[in-house]
Each structure stands twice: as C-alpha cells, then as structure tokens.
Design a protein around this motif. Structure first.
Motif, short mmCIF file in Angstrom:
data_model
loop_
_atom_site.label_atom_id
_atom_site.label_comp_id
_atom_site.label_asym_id
_atom_site.label_seq_id
_atom_site.Cartn_x
_atom_site.Cartn_y
_atom_site.Cartn_z
N ALA A 121 3.18 -1.33 4.01
CA ALA A 121 2.71 0.03 3.74
C ALA A 121 3.93 0.94 3.62
O ALA A 121 4.92 0.75 4.33
N GLU A 145 0.29 -4.53 9.03
CA GLU A 145 1.13 -3.93 8.00
C GLU A 145 2.51 -3.59 8.56
O GLU A 145 2.63 -3.06 9.67
N LEU A 187 5.31 -1.04 8.20
CA LEU A 187 5.33 0.32 7.67
C LEU A 187 6.76 0.76 7.38
O LEU A 187 7.63 0.74 8.26
N ARG A 194 0.85 -1.20 0.00
CA ARG A 194 0.00 0.00 0.00
C ARG A 194 0.88 1.24 0.00
O ARG A 194 1.76 1.38 0.86
N ALA A 226 1.06 5.81 2.52
CA ALA A 226 0.51 5.51 3.85
C ALA A 226 1.00 6.53 4.87
O ALA A 226 2.20 6.78 4.97
#
Length: 315
Positions: free
Chosen positions: A293, A250, A252, A240, A243
């Motif tokens: 993300a 997720e 990150l 994704r 973000a």
C-alpha cells in the motif's frame, strides 16, 4: 537465480571504466549509474549488442530504447535537431531530459533502438560515470533501466544484481542514484507541436517555459518511448494507491503525515520521494507481506512523475 559474481562489480575508477569500455566495444552489456536510475548499456550501433539488452531484460521488441550520447554534437549525428531541440538541449543537457526526434537518414544506429519508428530517443546524461564511459568507449549507448522488463527500476548496484544476476556482463557501482526516477521524455512533432510521453524530473511546465507553447496530447496510442506500457515498474505484488493506512498483510509505504513501514519522505518532500521511490518498492517486494500500500502523493511538480510510475506499478 545465480548470484552475481564479485568480479562482475567494479568501482567506476579508471580501471573499472576501461574494463567497462572493453565490454561495450566487444558487444557486451554494462550496468552503469546515471543521475536518474541505473542503465543497462550496450553499443547502440550494433544489432547483436542491442539484442543482448532485450535478452537480459526480457524486454518486448516493440519498446524503443533511449540512446545516450556525451553531448549535443554527438546527438546531431543521429537525429534532426530543429530550433526547439537546440533550445531544450541548451536548457537541460546534460541532464534528465530525453528528446524523441526524427531519426537522421543513414544514422549509424541499430534498427532495434527505434523499434520500427522513424524517430529516435536521445539523452545526454549528467552523471560523471556515464559520461566517462561514453567518452572512453566513443560509442552511442542504448541504455534502458538495468532490471528485468516491467519490474522496479534500480537505483543501486545491488538492485541491478538482484534483478539481472549473471545476465549482465559488468556492473559499475557508482552508489545510489540522485534523482531516483527515469528521465522526462518529450516528443517534438514535425507539425510544431510537442508532447510529454513520460513525466520525469524535468516538469512539463519547465519545458513549456523554454518552448513558449503548451504541450499537445500525445498523437498516438502506439508506444513511442520507454515507460509507456500500461503495466510497468511492477514489484511483483498487488499495489494499492492513495492508502491512508495499512490493511491486512500490507506493507505500507508512507509519505508526509502518513507513516508506514518505510516512508518516501516523512517531511513531504517530493524530490526526496522521487529519489526513494524505487528503493521503497524494492523493500516492499522483499517484505513478507502479500501486498503493498502506498500513501497519497500530491499531483503537482515531480509528483506527476511519481504518480505516473505508481499507476503503472499498480496496473
């Protein structure tokens, strides 16, 4: 996957370079650092050796390969250089620029490196290990990124070993790469126009400054150069983009003010982000989270190249 045998990994000293040149001459594959990412090198003048690259990577045969040469004189044996190509070579070689040029008739290159196109992609790399290998073996080297096709590109010898295992004959461990993303690819058209086929460390504006003209839209949806496949650089998990924080399960990857499990650059430095991009994607792929993300990256300068890689990773 079988673990990589320790004997396959060599330091890039005189002994390691000599052994790598022997492997290349015999038609084998060698993972070698460049200033961008690690390349999987084989002699570009031999069909069987180039086939070894495709076999190791699982790479589609419609995707061309970049041919690495030690200097512009060597490059001119394989392609037709006009004034624009000479100007770009003067400005950016050795360095992170690949030029797609008309393939010279009778060029001593395997047909597969051009993937059926009348052009050839050429680069003169700046990394001392790749330069030493080129000069020692005395051969043009086809060298896409040293990873399974479509996956995250390697910026360390460990990444190569994890991705390719025993599919590669020898790995020259030159440490972490400097630029972290693949070379910029520019096509010089016969009608006098030019187009960036893959953004990279050298920006479109820098190329335009040398050529004195703006770029044109790429002429064809057909793949003309590496890195143009819609899905590429994939970490094997859903990704994704843009973000501002981590969702459920997720991993990150942060940037600037957006902190995460890791950060491309806590100070918002795009050059640092480019250098760390693939290492962070590798960490995300290895994390226990189901998804990755990634924080927003400004779309200017090297950020254009970073966002190009991220879009393809998320495809």
């Amino acid at each position: 996957m079988e673990p990589t045998k320790p004997s396959r990994v060599h330091l890039p000293d005189a002994s390691g370079i000599a052994e790598a040149a022997r492997v290349i001459a015999s038609g084998g594959t060698v993972a070698v650092p460049t200033e961008t990412v690690y390349g999987l090198a084989a002699r570009a003048d031999d069909d069987a050796a180039v086939a070894g690259i495709y076999r190791a990577k699982g790479r589609p045969d419609f995707n061309p390969l970049i041919v690495h040469v030690p200097d512009v004189t060597a490059a001119q044996h394989f392609a037709l250089f006009d004034d624009r190509a000479i100007a770009l070579a003067d400005a950016f070689w050795p360095g992170a620029l690949t030029m797609v040029l008309p393939r010279r008739e009778g060029a001593a290159l395997a047909a597969a490196v051009s993937a059926g196109l009348p052009t050839v992609a050429l680069r003169c790399p700046a990394h001392p290990v790749m330069q030493a290998l080129l000069k020692t073996c005395g051969l043009p080297l086809a060298a896409p990124s040293a990873n399974r096709s479509g996956g995250v590109s390697p910026t360390s010898a460990a990444h190569v070993a994890d991705s390719l295992g025993n599919r590669v004959d020898l790995i020259l461990d030159g440490g972490e790469t400097e630029r972290g993303i693949e070379s910029t690819i520019v096509a010089l058209r016969s009608d006098g126009t030019w187009a960036v086929l893959r953004p990279g460390p050298i920006t479109e504006a820098e190329i335009a400054h040398v050529l004195g003209a703006e770029s044109a839209t790429p002429a064809s949806p057909k793949i003309e150069a590496p890195g143009q496949m819609t899905s590429h650089y994939a970490p094997g998990k859903p990704v994704r983009l843009d973000a501002q924080g981590a969702g459920e399960d997720e991993f990150l990857i942060g940037f600037g003010a957006v902190t995460g499990d890791v950060s491309l650059s806590s100070t918002g430095d795009l050059a640092e982000a480019a250098a760390r991009l693939y290492a962070c994607l590798h960490l995300g792929a290895a994390a226990p989270h189901d998804r990755i993300a990634i924080a927003p990256i400004p779309h200017h300068g090297i950020g254009v190249a970073i966002n190009d890689r991220l879009r393809r990773a998320a495809a």
